[in-house]
Design a protein around this motif. Structure first.
Motif, PDB file in Angstrom:
ATOM      1  N   LEU A  24      41.132  35.257  39.875  1.00 18.09           N
ATOM      2  CA  LEU A  24      42.321  35.998  39.449  1.00 18.09           C
ATOM      3  C   LEU A  24      43.395  35.143  38.786  1.00 18.09           C
ATOM      4  O   LEU A  24      44.289  35.680  38.136  1.00 18.09           O
ATOM      5  CB  LEU A  24      42.923  36.746  40.639  1.00 18.09           C
ATOM      6  N   ASP A  25      43.333  33.819  38.952  1.00 17.14           N
ATOM      7  CA  ASP A  25      44.432  33.030  38.384  1.00 17.14           C
ATOM      8  C   ASP A  25      44.405  32.952  36.859  1.00 17.14           C
ATOM      9  O   ASP A  25      45.343  32.469  36.247  1.00 17.14           O
ATOM     10  CB  ASP A  25      44.566  31.657  39.043  1.00 17.14           C
ATOM     11  N   VAL A  26      43.366  33.480  36.231  1.00 13.04           N
ATOM     12  CA  VAL A  26      43.384  33.605  34.772  1.00 13.04           C
ATOM     13  C   VAL A  26      44.408  34.670  34.361  1.00 13.04           C
ATOM     14  O   VAL A  26      44.998  34.601  33.294  1.00 13.04           O
ATOM     15  CB  VAL A  26      41.979  33.901  34.201  1.00 13.04           C
ATOM     16  N   PHE A  27      44.635  35.659  35.245  1.00 13.99           N
ATOM     17  CA  PHE A  27      45.616  36.710  34.979  1.00 13.99           C
ATOM     18  C   PHE A  27      46.953  36.417  35.647  1.00 13.99           C
ATOM     19  O   PHE A  27      47.991  36.847  35.165  1.00 13.99           O
ATOM     20  CB  PHE A  27      45.093  38.065  35.480  1.00 13.99           C
ATOM     21  N   PRO A  29      48.563  33.071  36.738  1.00 10.83           N
ATOM     22  CA  PRO A  29      48.481  31.607  36.856  1.00 10.83           C
ATOM     23  C   PRO A  29      49.290  31.010  38.005  1.00 10.83           C
ATOM     24  O   PRO A  29      49.140  29.843  38.314  1.00 10.83           O
ATOM     25  CB  PRO A  29      49.018  31.110  35.506  1.00 10.83           C
ATOM     26  N   VAL A  30      50.126  31.821  38.662  1.00  9.44           N
ATOM     27  CA  VAL A  30      50.910  31.296  39.778  1.00  9.44           C
ATOM     28  C   VAL A  30      50.122  31.243  41.083  1.00  9.44           C
ATOM     29  O   VAL A  30      50.597  30.690  42.071  1.00  9.44           O
ATOM     30  CB  VAL A  30      52.195  32.130  40.000  1.00  9.44           C
ATOM     31  N   LEU A  31      48.913  31.806  41.106  1.00 11.93           N
ATOM     32  CA  LEU A  31      48.101  31.754  42.321  1.00 11.93           C
ATOM     33  C   LEU A  31      47.756  30.296  42.650  1.00 11.93           C
ATOM     34  O   LEU A  31      47.460  29.508  41.751  1.00 11.93           O
ATOM     35  CB  LEU A  31      46.826  32.573  42.160  1.00 11.93           C
ATOM     36  N   PRO A  32      47.764  29.950  43.942  1.00 13.93           N
ATOM     37  CA  PRO A  32      47.552  28.544  44.333  1.00 13.93           C
ATOM     38  C   PRO A  32      46.083  28.152  44.428  1.00 13.93           C
ATOM     39  O   PRO A  32      45.645  27.584  45.422  1.00 13.93           O
ATOM     40  CB  PRO A  32      48.233  28.489  45.705  1.00 13.93           C
ATOM     41  N   SER A  33      45.306  28.425  43.402  1.00 15.42           N
ATOM     42  CA  SER A  33      43.874  28.135  43.483  1.00 15.42           C
ATOM     43  C   SER A  33      43.602  26.636  43.609  1.00 15.42           C
ATOM     44  O   SER A  33      42.741  26.226  44.388  1.00 15.42           O
ATOM     45  CB  SER A  33      43.140  28.717  42.280  1.00 15.42           C
ATOM     46  N   GLY A  34      44.324  25.825  42.855  1.00 21.60           N
ATOM     47  CA  GLY A  34      44.133  24.379  42.958  1.00 21.60           C
ATOM     48  C   GLY A  34      44.487  23.851  44.335  1.00 21.60           C
ATOM     49  O   GLY A  34      43.794  22.994  44.887  1.00 21.60           O
ATOM     50  N   LEU A  69      33.570  33.245  35.701  1.00 18.81           N
ATOM     51  CA  LEU A  69      33.632  34.710  35.749  1.00 18.81           C
ATOM     52  C   LEU A  69      35.017  35.221  35.356  1.00 18.81           C
ATOM     53  O   LEU A  69      35.138  36.211  34.624  1.00 18.81           O
ATOM     54  CB  LEU A  69      33.249  35.217  37.143  1.00 18.81           C
ATOM     55  N   GLY A  70      36.066  34.559  35.827  1.00 18.75           N
ATOM     56  CA  GLY A  70      37.425  34.953  35.457  1.00 18.75           C
ATOM     57  C   GLY A  70      37.661  34.812  33.963  1.00 18.75           C
ATOM     58  O   GLY A  70      38.255  35.699  33.324  1.00 18.75           O
ATOM     59  N   ASP A  71      37.184  33.713  33.390  1.00 14.14           N
ATOM     60  CA  ASP A  71      37.299  33.509  31.943  1.00 14.14           C
ATOM     61  C   ASP A  71      36.576  34.612  31.178  1.00 14.14           C
ATOM     62  O   ASP A  71      37.077  35.140  30.186  1.00 14.14           O
ATOM     63  CB  ASP A  71      36.709  32.155  31.527  1.00 14.14           C
ATOM     64  N   LEU A  72      35.384  34.947  31.643  1.00 15.89           N
ATOM     65  CA  LEU A  72      34.577  35.957  30.965  1.00 15.89           C
ATOM     66  C   LEU A  72      35.227  37.349  31.045  1.00 15.89           C
ATOM     67  O   LEU A  72      35.222  38.093  30.061  1.00 15.89           O
ATOM     68  CB  LEU A  72      33.167  35.989  31.561  1.00 15.89           C
ATOM     69  N   VAL A  73      35.800  37.678  32.192  1.00 15.92           N
ATOM     70  CA  VAL A  73      36.490  38.965  32.333  1.00 15.92           C
ATOM     71  C   VAL A  73      37.686  39.027  31.383  1.00 15.92           C
ATOM     72  O   VAL A  73      37.893  40.018  30.671  1.00 15.92           O
ATOM     73  CB  VAL A  73      36.942  39.198  33.797  1.00 15.92           C
ATOM     74  N   SER A 125      44.417  30.952  30.629  1.00 19.03           N
ATOM     75  CA  SER A 125      44.720  32.328  30.234  1.00 19.03           C
ATOM     76  C   SER A 125      44.796  32.458  28.725  1.00 19.03           C
ATOM     77  O   SER A 125      44.199  33.355  28.130  1.00 19.03           O
ATOM     78  CB  SER A 125      46.047  32.778  30.847  1.00 19.03           C
ATOM     79  N   VAL A 126      45.538  31.539  28.099  1.00 18.57           N
ATOM     80  CA  VAL A 126      45.714  31.587  26.643  1.00 18.57           C
ATOM     81  C   VAL A 126      44.371  31.435  25.939  1.00 18.57           C
ATOM     82  O   VAL A 126      44.064  32.168  24.991  1.00 18.57           O
ATOM     83  CB  VAL A 126      46.709  30.494  26.182  1.00 18.57           C
TER      84      VAL A 126
END
Length: 197
Positions: A24-27, A29-34, A69-73, A125-126
């Protein structure tokens, strides 16, 4: 908050949480995935979890797969966005310029921009939305997205895991690893902006 995240790293649910956050962080970016990836890798190195110790290989594969998968979506959504998305992108000089640079880079086989952008804040995202909006072929974008996801996941897991082994203290390793991840993001942002059009 760190306490609850710490307890999650000692649970098999950490893989689902990492996958969801990275996806979801592709949509958002503030999500703390890292942060999640680094904390799980730190827990794996420290082996202090009460019931469960994350496996770093599974963690790396999980983060990589979710990234692709996020990139592809995002790519597919932007590709189907049509004229409305094109108008929205054309209103922003920065987004339209990024879209043109991305298109030129992908056309020349220079997908290194996709890999660099994965480390830059909101760069993923960009790039994903830009590639879809520019109607780039998926076969030109997807291999670079996979390499970007694998590079980012491997770097993040290595930071947490090796940082804990070298520094000995999990909280210090997490802090240093986060600084290193932010530093890589700053360098990637600089390099993406400095690339010739």
């Amino acid at each position: 908050m760190l306490e609850s995240m710490g307890s999650l790293t000692g649970s098999p649910w950490i893989y689902a949480l990492v996958a969801l956050s990275v996806l979801l962080d592709v949509f958002l970016p503030v999500l703390p995935s890292g942060v999640l990836v680094i904390m799980a890798a730190t827990a794996a190195a420290a082996q202090t979890a009460a019931h469960y110790v994350p496996d770093i290989l599974v963690l790396t594969l999980c983060a990589t797969t979710a990234s692709v998968l996020g990139d592809l979506v995002a790519y597919r959504l932007a590709r189907r966005g049509g004229a409305r998305l094109d108008r929205a992108l054309s209103r922003s000089r920065r987004l339209s310029g990024a879209q043109e640079r991305l298109g030129a880079a992908l056309a020349k086989g220079g997908g290194a921009l996709v890999v660099l952008a994965r480390f830059a804040p909101a760069g993923r995202s960009v790039v994903s939305l830009g590639a879809g909006a520019a109607h780039r072929r998926v076969r030109d974008f997807l291999p670079w997205s996979a390499l970007a996801g694998l590079s980012w996941a491997t770097y993040s897991v290595a930071l947490g895991y090796l940082g804990t082994h070298w520094l000995g203290t999990p909280w210090l390793a997490t802090a240093v690893s986060l600084v290193a991840l932010l530093g890589a993001g700053a360098v990637a942002t600089y390099l993406v902006r400095r690339r010739p059009a």
